[in-house]
Design an enzyme around this catalytic site. Sequence first.
Site, PDB file in Angstrom:
ATOM      1  CB  SER A 154      -0.901   0.010   1.238  1.00  0.00           C
ATOM      2  OG  SER A 154      -0.102   0.115   2.413  1.00  0.00           O
ATOM      3  CE  LYS A 155      -2.120   6.441  -2.808  1.00  0.00           C
ATOM      4  NZ  LYS A 155      -2.979   7.638  -2.838  1.00  0.00           N
ATOM      5  NE  ARG A 156       0.006  -0.112   6.086  1.00  0.00           N
ATOM      6  CZ  ARG A 156       0.626  -1.117   6.682  1.00  0.00           C
ATOM      7  NH1 ARG A 156       1.784  -0.914   7.268  1.00  0.00           N
ATOM      8  NH2 ARG A 156       0.109  -2.324   6.691  1.00  0.00           N
ATOM      9  CG  HIS A 157       3.737  -1.519   2.710  1.00  0.00           C
ATOM     10  ND1 HIS A 157       2.406  -1.828   2.560  1.00  0.00           N
ATOM     11  CD2 HIS A 157       4.106  -2.049   3.893  1.00  0.00           C
ATOM     12  CE1 HIS A 157       1.995  -2.536   3.605  1.00  0.00           C
ATOM     13  NE2 HIS A 157       3.008  -2.675   4.426  1.00  0.00           N
ATOM     14  N   GLY A 158       5.261   2.151   0.264  1.00  0.00           N
ATOM     15  CA  GLY A 158       6.015   2.654  -0.891  1.00  0.00           C
ATOM     16  C   GLY A 158       5.340   2.339  -2.208  1.00  0.00           C
TER      17      GLY A 158
END
Length: 474
Positions: A242-246
Site C-alpha cells: 500500500s502507499k505506506r509501504h512505498g
Amino acid sequence: MSSTVVTRFAPSPTGFLHIGGARTALFNWLLARKLGGRFLLRIEDTDRERSTPEAVAAILDGLEWLGLDWDGDALFQFARADRHREVVEEMLAKGRAYRCYASAAELDDMRALARAEGRPPRYDGRWRDRDAADAPAGVKPVIRLRAPTDGVTTVEDGVQGRVVFPNKDLDDFVLLRSDGAPTYMLAVVVDDHDMGVTQIIRGDDHLTNAARQTHIYEALGWPVPAMAHVPLIHGQDGAKLSKRHGALGVDAYRALGYLPAALRNYLLRLGWSQGDREFFSTPDMIEAFSVSGIGRSPSRFDFAKLENMNGHYLRGMADADLRDTLVAALPHLPDGPALLSKLDDSRRAKLLAAMPGLKERAKTLVELADGAGFLFAARPLAIEAKAKEILEGGGRAHLAAMLPGLRALEGWSAASTEAAVRAYAERAGAKLGQVAQPLRAALTGKAASPGIFDVLDLLGRDESLARIADQATA
C-alpha cells in the site's frame, strides 16, 4: 493463426502507473522481446467516471521513462464498445447468452439469502430459461453469459500450475449492462482476441477472472491465450503493498532519483530469479527471462535494497553519462529546477569534474544533486546544522589561521592546497581531519562532500577564499 508471441499490458487510467503495474508491464515486455514477438498497450478506460486524460498521460510517460516501448499505437478500450456489443449479439444468436430482467431488489435478496446460508453470492439463473414473453414491461435487461453449471473449468497457469474451479461457483455473469455498456469481463476477452494476444501475464488477483473469461472464449469458439498469474507485491511487513509501504507511482520513483535501469532490474528481481544473480543489463534480462522463473510466493518491496541497487548503477556509469543523466533528470527532482537555472557551461564542466567524488557518496540522483549543490551555491552559503556545529566548535579559528597560507599560494590545485593545509595542521599540532572538516563546512555548507582538496580545486581560488573568509569572520 500466427505463431508470433503477443503480450499486452492493460492498465486502467484511474490513477498513476503503480509499481505492481510497472512490474507486470516489464514481464510482458521481456517475454515479447525475448521471443521476437509483440508487446501491445491497451488502456482500459471503460470506467468513464474515474478514467482521466491525466492518468493516461502518466501511464504513457511512466512506461516511456522505464524504457518499455510498445508496438503500434495504444488501443483504447472504450472506443471499441460497438465491437463488444456486436460479439454479444453473436452470443445471443447462438444461445450462449441471454437477457436477464431481474430487478436490483431481486439481486439484493439473492445476496442476502446467500449470506444467510453461508455461501458466496451468486446469481441464481432465474432468467436463464424463461420465455422473453415473461419480461416485465419497460425494464431494460442486462445480458448474461450462459455459463456451464456442472463440471469444472481448469486453468493451466504458467505460474500457479493447474488451477481447478467448480463451475457451480462461477455464475452467469453480466456481459452487457442494461444501458448497453460492456463489462470489463467481456471487453478484456474481445480485445485480447482481436489484438491476437497469445500470452497474458497479470496479477494473481485476476485468477478467478481467468476461469470466467475462459467461459467467454469457449462460448465464442476462440482459443484461450496462455496465462500466468503473478503473486502481488507485499510490503516488508508481509501485508499487501500500500502507499505506506512505498506503493508510489512510477513518476514518484523518478522524483526520488532512481534510474530507470536500476528500477527495471529491481522489479525483475521482485518475483523472478535466476539463482543468486542480482544485476542484469537490459540485454541480459531479455535473454534470461522466462515465465517459469516467476515464483509463486509474494515478493516483499524493500526500499533499502532498491537504494543499494540504484547506487550500484550510479557508480557503474561513466562520469559524462551520469552528468548528462543528472542534468536531464533535474526538472523532475525536488530542487532540480533551481539548479538547472544556474547550470551554465562552467558549472556543467565542474559538475563533470566533481562526478568521481560525488557518485561514491550517492545512492540516488537526489543525493547526487544534493552533493553537487556546493557548485551552484551563492554566497553567503546556507550552513547545515552539523556543519554549523563544526564551525562553532573551534572551526572558525582554524579557518582564520589557514587563510594567509592559502592566499599566498602561487598555484591553485588539489595538490598545492593539500600541501598548504597539511603544513598548517602540522604547525597547529592538529590532525588533518580537525582542519579539513571546518574547510568542508565553509566551502560546501555541509559536513560531508567529495574530497576537500578536490572541492578547493573545483571552486577555484577566488570562490574558495571568499567562502572561507565568510565563515572565518562570521
